[in-house]
Structures are given as C-alpha cells and as structure tokens.
Write a protein that holds these residues in place. Structure first.
Motif, PDB file in Angstrom:
ATOM      1  N   ASP A 146       0.795  -1.343  -0.115  1.00 12.94           N
ATOM      2  CA  ASP A 146       0.055  -0.017   0.003  1.00 12.94           C
ATOM      3  C   ASP A 146       0.819   1.180  -0.049  1.00 12.94           C
ATOM      4  OD1 ASP A 146       0.930  -0.350   2.529  1.00 12.94           O
ATOM      5  OD2 ASP A 146      -0.837  -0.174   3.599  1.00 12.94           O
ATOM      6  N   VAL A 149      -0.230   5.245  -0.583  1.00 15.11           N
ATOM      7  CA  VAL A 149      -1.055   5.763   0.429  1.00 15.11           C
ATOM      8  C   VAL A 149       0.015   6.310   1.628  1.00 15.11           C
ATOM      9  CG1 VAL A 149      -3.322   5.170   0.232  1.00 15.11           C
ATOM     10  CG2 VAL A 149      -1.922   4.030   1.949  1.00 15.11           C
ATOM     11  N   ASP A 184      -3.784  -2.594   2.460  1.00 13.28           N
ATOM     12  CA  ASP A 184      -4.528  -1.965   1.358  1.00 13.28           C
ATOM     13  C   ASP A 184      -6.045  -1.980   1.330  1.00 13.28           C
ATOM     14  OD1 ASP A 184      -4.547  -0.736  -1.143  1.00 13.28           O
ATOM     15  OD2 ASP A 184      -4.075  -2.217  -2.409  1.00 13.28           O
ATOM     16  N   ASP A 186      -8.472   0.369   0.930  1.00 12.54           N
ATOM     17  CA  ASP A 186      -9.238   1.261   0.219  1.00 12.54           C
ATOM     18  C   ASP A 186      -9.295   0.551  -1.244  1.00 12.54           C
ATOM     19  OD1 ASP A 186      -9.371   3.113   1.983  1.00 12.54           O
ATOM     20  OD2 ASP A 186      -7.756   4.277   1.078  1.00 12.54           O
ATOM     21  N   GLN A 187      -8.442  -0.351  -1.658  1.00  9.70           N
ATOM     22  CA  GLN A 187      -8.333  -1.151  -2.963  1.00  9.70           C
ATOM     23  C   GLN A 187      -8.981  -2.638  -2.803  1.00  9.70           C
ATOM     24  OE1 GLN A 187      -4.600  -0.586  -4.698  1.00  9.70           O
ATOM     25  NE2 GLN A 187      -5.205   1.164  -5.711  1.00  9.70           N
ATOM     26  N   GLU A 208     -12.124  -0.438  10.937  1.00 11.97           N
ATOM     27  CA  GLU A 208     -12.052  -0.718   9.563  1.00 11.97           C
ATOM     28  C   GLU A 208     -12.685  -1.837   9.263  1.00 11.97           C
ATOM     29  OE1 GLU A 208      -8.384   2.392   8.102  1.00 11.97           O
ATOM     30  OE2 GLU A 208      -7.818   0.430   8.813  1.00 11.97           O
ATOM     31  N   ASP A 211     -14.703  -3.175   6.354  1.00  4.69           N
ATOM     32  CA  ASP A 211     -14.371  -3.077   4.974  1.00  4.69           C
ATOM     33  C   ASP A 211     -13.630  -4.415   4.453  1.00  4.69           C
ATOM     34  OD1 ASP A 211     -14.595  -0.126   5.200  1.00  4.69           O
ATOM     35  OD2 ASP A 211     -12.606   0.206   5.532  1.00  4.69           O
TER      36      ASP A 211
END
Length: 259
Positions: A146, A149, A184, A186-187, A208, A211
């Motif tokens: 990642d 970011v 990672d 967000d992806q 999180e 997610d």
C-alpha cells in the motif's frame, strides 16, 4: 519400430505423464475459508507446537524441510515476503538499484520501492516467488502493498498500486501458490477477485473491519491481528464478521491470544 522399442517408448510416455507434482492435484490453489485459525510468526525460533492449520512464516528464514514438517503435520504454510519495500539484510538486497529505493517505511533497514518500475522489480520478485515455490509453500503473504498511501519518496498513484498488486498476484498464481492481500484497505473492492485471502493489521483499532467483508462474502479468509487492544475489545466483532483474529505483539514472535 520393433516391438521392444515400442514397449520402451510407451513406458517412457507413461512415466512422463505421471511426473506432475502430487501436492497440487489438478492445479487447484489453496483458498482458506473464513474463520480458519492461524499462527503468524516472523521473529524468534519457530515454534510449530501451536495447534492451528495455517502457519505464516518468513520465506527467507525457513527451509524446505521446515515447510515439509508443517505439511507432515497437516498444516498449510504461507511464505511471508516484502514485495513493496527493500530490506537491507536480505541476500538479494544488492540486486535492487538505488533508483527504485525510496524513503524509510518506519522499520529499521526497510525502504519503500518504486513500484512503477516493474521492468526492474518483476524479475526480482519472480525470483523471490520461485524461492517460495521451491520450498513448497502453499501461499504467499506479500507485504508493504500500500505504498501509494504512504510517503515513499515517489509520486505513486492508486493505479500504480493496483497494477503492481495484480502483478504480484499473477506471479504467485503462475507458480501454483495462492496469495493474500496485505492491508491496502481502500482497494479491496478492486482486488478481491485477484487475491485468495487477506491479511490485516489493526482493522479493529482503526474501526475498519467492516471493510474486509468483500473477502468474507467471497468465501475467502481474512487473517487479522491486533496489537494494542484487549481481546475483549475486538473478538466479539471479529467473530461476528468471521475474521480469523488474534492478539499478537509487534515483534511477531510465538506468543498469541486467539479469539
């Protein structure tokens, strides 16, 4: 052709047809299910007495004999590698040109890699994955995936990360190993189909863990650790989400407290 030669030719043909590896029948990849228990040990002398079906261990530090011993005990072995950061103590460290080595990632001796430079990095990572395959590992945990970011020293974009992560997944799959997406967050929606499981650190601490549900919904395990929370603070939610969760210390030694 004489009858004797014909028989010999047939025997050689049959021998050739039966020489395929027996540990991966039909070329099927190992895909761990949600809730699969595991041990993650990257530091100290390896302790294989923990009664879990999956061990995640350093690919450089352990031999084919160690992997074979885990298999003999009915366990799967995940090969830990850093694919997004350079580590100055690895035996192949000198093969990385300075041009692809960026800022420190916060750990001693580790610096981010310029993942845009796939012409340079692909053969280096392929060689590392060859090592995992040759040692008999079932899967790979590629770390530091990642960089886009983080402050890497390079102007990395989300598209660069997607392209690189998919490259690593493809290289692992080509070698008959499954592969996990490390962090990672967000992806995840874009990458869940490319990866066979996930490895996550501290999703509960940073609120999180929801997610991670695309992996669970795809019937793929999420191997999850916390370092700073008590088990009573994250295990109820982890069980609800079907995460494979445990409490570890930052040095990732033997000690663990599973949910």
């Amino acid at each position: 052709m004489s009858r004797v030669l014909a028989v010999l030719a047939l025997l050689f043909l049959v021998a050739g047809c039966t020489s395929a590896p027996e540990d991966k029948p039909g070329g099927e990849l190992w895909r761990p299910k949600p809730g699969t228990d595991w041990q993650w040990q990257l530091g100290g002398r390896l302790d294989t007495s923990i009664d879990v079906p999956v061990y995640d261990i350093d690919g450089f530090d352990h031999s084919a004999d160690t992997v074979a011993e885990l298999h003999d005990d009915g366990r799967k072995a995940i090969c830990y590698l850093s694919t997004g950061a350079w580590e100055d103590w690895r035996p192949d460290a000198d093969e990385f040109p300075e041009s692809v080595i960026g800022r420190s990632n916060g750990w001693d001796g580790e610096r981010w890699l310029d993942i845009r430079e796939t012409e340079i990095l692909e053969p280096l990572m392929a060689a590392r994955l060859d090592m995992c395959e040759e040692k008999g590992f079932d899967a790979v945990e590629p770390d530091n995936m990642d960089g886009y970011v983080n402050r890497t020293g390079f102007p990395l974009k989300a598209a660069d990360q997607l392209r690189y992560n998919r490259l690593i997944a493809r290289l692992a799959h080509e070698r008959g190993m499954s592969v996990g997406l490390k962090n990672d967050m967000d992806q995840i929606p874009e990458l869940v189909d490319d990866f066979d499981f996930a490895v996550n650190e501290q999703c509960a601490q940073y609120d999180e863990c929801d997610d991670m549900t695309p992996f669970i919904e795809a019937d793929k395990a999420v191997f999850h650790v916390e370092y700073e929370l008590r088990t009573s603070e994250f295990c109820p939610e982890a069980r609800r989400l079907k995460l494979s969760s445990m409490l570890k210390k930052y040095e990732l030694g033997v000690w663990r407290k599973a949910c």
